[in-house]
Design a protein around this motif. Structure first.
Motif, mmCIF file in Angstrom:
data_model
loop_
_atom_site.group_PDB
_atom_site.id
_atom_site.type_symbol
_atom_site.label_atom_id
_atom_site.label_comp_id
_atom_site.label_asym_id
_atom_site.label_seq_id
_atom_site.Cartn_x
_atom_site.Cartn_y
_atom_site.Cartn_z
ATOM 1 N N GLU A 10 20.748 -21.408 -1.663
ATOM 2 C CA GLU A 10 19.585 -21.908 -0.913
ATOM 3 C C GLU A 10 18.681 -22.793 -1.777
ATOM 4 O O GLU A 10 17.581 -23.143 -1.342
ATOM 5 N N ILE A 11 19.147 -23.157 -3.004
ATOM 6 C CA ILE A 11 18.330 -23.837 -4.027
ATOM 7 C C ILE A 11 16.952 -23.194 -4.137
ATOM 8 O O ILE A 11 15.937 -23.851 -4.321
ATOM 9 N N PHE A 12 16.950 -21.876 -4.031
ATOM 10 C CA PHE A 12 15.720 -21.088 -4.084
ATOM 11 C C PHE A 12 15.388 -20.699 -5.520
ATOM 12 O O PHE A 12 14.217 -20.661 -5.902
ATOM 13 N N LEU A 13 16.416 -20.415 -6.346
ATOM 14 C CA LEU A 13 16.157 -19.930 -7.696
ATOM 15 C C LEU A 13 17.291 -20.316 -8.633
ATOM 16 O O LEU A 13 18.391 -20.658 -8.215
ATOM 17 N N GLU A 14 16.986 -20.244 -9.922
ATOM 18 C CA GLU A 14 17.977 -20.366 -10.985
ATOM 19 C C GLU A 14 17.572 -19.454 -12.126
ATOM 20 O O GLU A 14 16.384 -19.232 -12.377
ATOM 21 N N HIS A 21 10.827 -30.848 -8.751
ATOM 22 C CA HIS A 21 11.036 -29.819 -7.719
ATOM 23 C C HIS A 21 10.471 -28.452 -8.094
ATOM 24 O O HIS A 21 10.329 -27.593 -7.230
ATOM 25 N N LEU A 22 10.178 -28.235 -9.366
ATOM 26 C CA LEU A 22 9.834 -26.902 -9.844
ATOM 27 C C LEU A 22 8.508 -26.411 -9.272
ATOM 28 O O LEU A 22 7.502 -27.107 -9.320
ATOM 29 N N ARG A 23 8.524 -25.193 -8.716
ATOM 30 C CA ARG A 23 7.320 -24.566 -8.193
ATOM 31 C C ARG A 23 6.933 -23.314 -8.984
ATOM 32 O O ARG A 23 5.769 -22.959 -9.037
ATOM 33 N N SER A 24 7.934 -22.655 -9.572
ATOM 34 C CA SER A 24 7.653 -21.403 -10.274
ATOM 35 C C SER A 24 8.477 -21.326 -11.544
ATOM 36 O O SER A 24 9.662 -21.673 -11.550
ATOM 37 N N LEU A 25 7.841 -20.849 -12.613
ATOM 38 C CA LEU A 25 8.509 -20.672 -13.895
ATOM 39 C C LEU A 25 8.083 -19.329 -14.468
ATOM 40 O O LEU A 25 6.903 -19.095 -14.727
ATOM 41 N N ARG A 63 13.895 -24.548 -7.027
ATOM 42 C CA ARG A 63 12.433 -24.589 -7.061
ATOM 43 C C ARG A 63 11.805 -23.483 -7.898
ATOM 44 O O ARG A 63 10.613 -23.528 -8.182
ATOM 45 N N ARG A 64 12.601 -22.482 -8.275
ATOM 46 C CA ARG A 64 12.077 -21.382 -9.082
ATOM 47 C C ARG A 64 13.063 -21.074 -10.199
ATOM 48 O O ARG A 64 14.254 -20.906 -9.944
ATOM 49 N N HIS A 65 12.546 -21.002 -11.421
ATOM 50 C CA HIS A 65 13.400 -20.761 -12.582
ATOM 51 C C HIS A 65 12.874 -19.578 -13.374
ATOM 52 O O HIS A 65 11.664 -19.453 -13.595
ATOM 53 N N ALA A 66 13.793 -18.721 -13.794
ATOM 54 C CA ALA A 66 13.462 -17.598 -14.665
ATOM 55 C C ALA A 66 14.200 -17.790 -15.980
ATOM 56 O O ALA A 66 15.400 -18.097 -15.986
ATOM 57 N N ILE A 67 13.482 -17.635 -17.093
ATOM 58 C CA ILE A 67 14.070 -17.799 -18.418
ATOM 59 C C ILE A 67 14.379 -16.418 -18.973
ATOM 60 O O ILE A 67 13.476 -15.642 -19.277
#
Length: 904
Positions: free
Chosen positions: A495-499, A537-541, A517-521
């Motif tokens: 859903e290109i919701f997270l990575e 595109h990034l909304r959340s990190l 749009r949301r990335h978790a490291i």
């Protein structure tokens, strides 16, 4: 998900037109047209979402709709960000930006028209519910059990079986509903079949019926199935069964069951609607009649029988999982070969105790050669085998996800960002959901209130698990089963919701979608370099790094590298809504942090901030949550917080050395809900506190007597306050604490400091459930006031709160008290509990009350007591408890002692 994406954008455009009208002058008409076209498209998306799983063209159409919704959001937010940065938006630049955004809106509208034109070709209909069932239909033959065919390879859950057998064979006068609730694959149906075929059950009931319901149920089919199983019709009537009207069929079934002690099992019930349309078929019948449900939704179970207690089977232990795995993989052998022992155990652990996952894994390996090479090959791809392979587990877990309303899908997918096996703080999760904008307004309910409902619904649907409960029973942490987390990550990527970024060297950034749009490291800090390409595109990190075990010199070098990378984030990610850097080692924030004007959540908890925060933080006017807790070296908060007019949660507490905050201006923070710690200051009397009319939680340290009077007098304005903590400076004394009776929603109250006179019971908040007292030096008669508080459930008497030799709980005192904690009552020798006092006590803690001789005789026969915790008590006290008083407390399931002398 496309449906939800479009609905959020439509709401944002509506709010934009209302709240940012000055920025929109010149393009507002085009925005209205764009919003209306997206709103029109909404009516078709639900149908397409239902069909897409089994139709590649439909899936592409849904993806196109989602992408155009996201593009709309980016165009508008980019324009607003530039408009809000006034230094770059003036009479010269405004026409240029208006022209540019106008062209971009026209381009989006053209795309919308193209996408709309393709819907007829793809068979998308308005609000259709009749299709999209292909995958579910294919599942029916997998999932529809035969109640008379029992599986050989199962693990007997003795306690679960015993509990449910007792419920099924009880002899109530009216028909009751027994429910088995749990996530997909937990073994609810298997357990129900064991009970259905149990000899005690067969002998107890006159007739039995087993019906598989599923999501695509038809009432007539269910009624006919029950009629057939219980032989409700004679041979002639059975011949004309198909011709009977549905209501006649229901009536005949009802009349037949009225004369029977019956058991009807409704397997796999998804909605309350099922019960509503079948309930009339089930009379009370003979004493002891039952209906049994299996469901993934606790709300369905409680809807069918509000007085019942739904039973949730436990997951398998590690040994039980291994036993089941061996039965499936080795056709009845109960142990692993030595060379496969470690590998087998590691794979079984990945199943997380879920019976279906263990069975699927065992079945898969039963078809493979029993070599370490072959098993290693399966282990390397175990997540794919369990969640993406051809086995039924993936489809069965996906059913629960597909059944979620669109906003709950976003909330569920968000949990995929958190690392495996992490307990997630519910308050933090709620603040993140609100910052993301997942939750639509429900009347006057706050966004946090809506989020809490969503959290509870995900728990009731068995999509997430309760971790830790507070002392008063509220959910403090939640967890997600590993396989459901894998599902969230897999679905989220589609859903290109997270990575998720891992530290695996084999991973390459090219495999990660640049549109997510949301990335978790979850990796080393040197992976941050890959984030630049995601900026538009990034909304959340969110960072989940934990690298504390380094020497000082390396640590300093690492911090410098981190700050350089983070500075690039502040400059490039203008549309960021969430930035959570908990645990990341940074010593300072640059001025560029102020350019993130779309930011709603800034998490700086457990960072190494040493310098004062930059004044540019005042630019973060959309910020909702600022978390600075445990930032151990931060000395002072800059006086710019007042500019953050949308701030809802200001979290400052650091043990022993919290940053200076008493100087802050606070009078503009009318949206503030949480302020659990702040230093006393002029803000109290300068309109700061009086204007915080949305406040739910407040804690103030370093108060003078006069400031306490001001705070108490202001409480009448704070109608929503739920938790209040007041800490005096060392030499001060609380004044007479009247005025709190106006606070109808105040449930938790904490006083640190000497109390001149405790209020009378009627002067306390009427709905107070938790009271904590430290250094209060209570008068001797204070207990007689406390014991008359009608709704008090938890009482903590801490160090210095009660300095008398004797303490008496009189008869019928503390009528609702469930938790009592006595900490460091150094003078207490005799504690007397009279008959019928504290009748509901469940949990008692006695901590370092060094002169206390024994537990009161009045508690020795308290059958309600479930937990007794003894900490740091004299040897004589503990010796008496484990010898002379031992059998008098044998009804207490849990007795704990710091010396481990009472391990029961």
């Amino acid at each position: 998900m496309a449906e939800f994406a479009v609905s959020l954008v439509v709401e944002k455009l509506t709010n934009l037109l209302a709240q940012q009208a000055s920025y929109m002058d010149g393009v507002s008409r085009k925005i209205v047209q764009l919003r209306n076209e997206l709103r029109w498209m909404q009516s078709f998306i639900k149908d397409a979402d239902m069909k897409q799983e089994d139709n590649d063209l439909m899936q592409q159409w849904v993806n196109d709709v989602r992408d155009v919704a996201y593009e709309t959001e980016e165009v508008i937010e980019t324009y607003v960000s530039k408009a809000a940065a006034r230094s770059t938006f003036d009479l010269v630049t405004k026409p240029f930006y208006l022209y540019k955004v106008g062209k971009e809106i026209e381009s989006i509208r053209m795309r919308i028209r193209e996408i709309s034109g393709r819907r007829n070709a793809y068979g998308v209909e308005r609000n259709s519910r009749g299709e999209g069932r292909g995958v579910n239909e294919r599942l029916r033959w997998w999932r529809q059990p035969s109640p008379h065919v029992e599986e050989d390879d199962i693990i007997e859950l003795v306690e679960d079986t015993k509990t449910l057998l007792t419920q099924l064979t009880s002899m109530e006068s009216r028909r009751r509903v027994v429910s088995v609730v749990g996530m997909g694959g937990l073994g609810k149906t298997t357990l129900a079949k064991r009970l259905y075929n149990h000899n005690d059950v067969k002998n107890h009931f006159d007739c039995r019926a087993w019906i598989y319901v599923s999501k695509e149920f038809r009432r007539r089919d269910i009624l006919q199935g029950i009629v057939t199983d219980v032989n409700a019709l004679n041979r002639v009537e059975m011949e004309v069964l198909e011709k009977l009207k549905e209501e006649d069929l229901l009536k005949k079934l009802h009349e037949f069951l009225e004369e029977q002690r019956y058991l009807v099992v409704l397997d796999d019930v998804w909605s309350m609607e099922v019960w509503d349309c079948l309930e009339k078929a089930f009379p009370s019948g003979k004493t002891g009649s039952k209906v049994m449900l299996t469901t993934r939704n606790k709300e369905v179970a409680l809807h069918a029988d509000g007085e019942g207690i739904p039973h949730e089977p436990r997951i398998l232990t590690e040994n039980e999982s291994l036993q089941l795995f061996c039965k499936k993989a080795f056709h009845g052998i109960n142990s692993l070969p030595r060379e496969l022992n470690k590998l087998g155990k590691d794979m079984v652990m990945r199943c997380g105790g879920l019976p279906l996952a263990v069975v699927v894994l065992g079945g898969l390996l039963s078809r493979k050669s029993k070599s370490t090479e072959e098993w290693h090959r399966v282990f390397r791809n175990i997540t794919w085998h369990l969640t993406k392979g051809q086995d039924r587990i993936a489809a069965i877990l996906s059913l629960s996800y597909n059944d979620l309303p669109s906003h709950l899908k976003s909330c569920f997918l968000y949990l995929g960002l958190f690392p495996e096996d992490v307990s997630v703080q519910t308050k933090k999760l709620i603040h993140l959901w609100v910052a993301e904008g997942f939750l639509l307004q429900e009347g006057e309910e706050t966004a946090e209130g809506v989020a809490e409902k969503c959290l509870n619904e995900l728990i009731d649907r068995c999509m997430i698990q309760v971790g830790r409960l507070s002392s008063l029973g509220r959910v403090k942490t939640v967890r997600i089963h590993d396989l459901l987390r894998d599902l969230a990550i897999s679905q989220g990527r589609e859903e290109i919701f997270l990575e998720i970024h891992h530290g695996n060297k084999a991973e390459r950034s090219e495999t990660i979608s640049t549109k997510s749009r949301r990335h978790a490291i979850h990796s080393r800090y040197d992976r941050y370099v890959f984030l630049k390409k995601f900026a538009p595109h990034l909304r959340s990190l969110l960072f989940f790094n934990r690298e504390y075990n380094v020497d000082v010199e390396r640590k300093r070098m690492k911090i410098g590298f981190i700050e350089k990378k983070l500075n690039a984030i502040y400059k490039n990610f203008k549309l960021l809504r969430v930035l959570d850097m908990e645990g990341v080692r940074v010593v300072s924030l640059p001025d560029t942090i102020g350019s993130l004007i779309q930011l709603r959540y800034l998490g700086l908890r457990k960072t190494n901030l040493e310098e004062e925060l930059p004044l540019s933080m005042g630019n973060l006017q959309n910020l909702q949550t600022l978390d600075l807790r445990y930032s151990c070296f931060l000395k002072r908060i800059p006086n710019v917080i007042w500019k953050m007019v949308h701030l809802r949660h200001l979290l400052l507490y650091t043990p022993f050395d919290s940053p200076e905050s008493g100087h802050l201006r606070m009078d503009t923070l009318c949206n503030l809900q949480s302020l659990p710690y702040i230093e006393a200051g002029n803000w109290i009397n300068n309109g700061g506190l009086a204007n915080m009319t949305s406040l739910r939680q407040l804690g103030i340290d370093g108060l003078s007597r006069e400031q306490v009077t001001s705070v108490i007098s202001t409480m009448e304005r704070l109608q929503d306050i739920q938790s209040l903590s007041l800490l005096l400076t060392e030499q001060e004394m609380f004044p007479i604490l009247t005025g709190l009776s106006y606070c109808e929603h105040l449930q938790k109250l904490c006083f640190y400091g000497r109390v001149e006179k405790l209020p009378d019971p009627q002067e306390f908040p009427p709905n107070l459930i938790k009271l904590t007292l430290y250094n209060s030096e209570l008068q001797r008669d204070s207990i007689t006031k406390l014991e008359r508080l009608p709704n008090l459930e938890m009482l903590v008497l801490g160090d210095g709160s009660y300095n008398w030799r004797e303490m008496v709980f009189s008869s019928e005192s503390f009528p609702k008290l469930e938790i009592l904690k006595l900490h460091l009552l150094k003078e207490l020798e005799d504690w007397i509990v009279e008959e019928k006092a504290i009748p509901k006590l469940k949990h008692l803690v006695i901590n370092r009350c060094e002169k206390l001789k024994q537990i009161p005789d009045g508690l020795k026969l308290a059958t309600t007591l479930k937990e007794l915790e003894i900490v740091g008590m004299p040897v004589e006290f503990e010796y008496r408890l484990r010898t002379k008083d031992f059998f008098e407390f044998k009804h207490t399931p849990s007795i704990k002692s710091t010396t481990d002398m009472l391990a029961i």
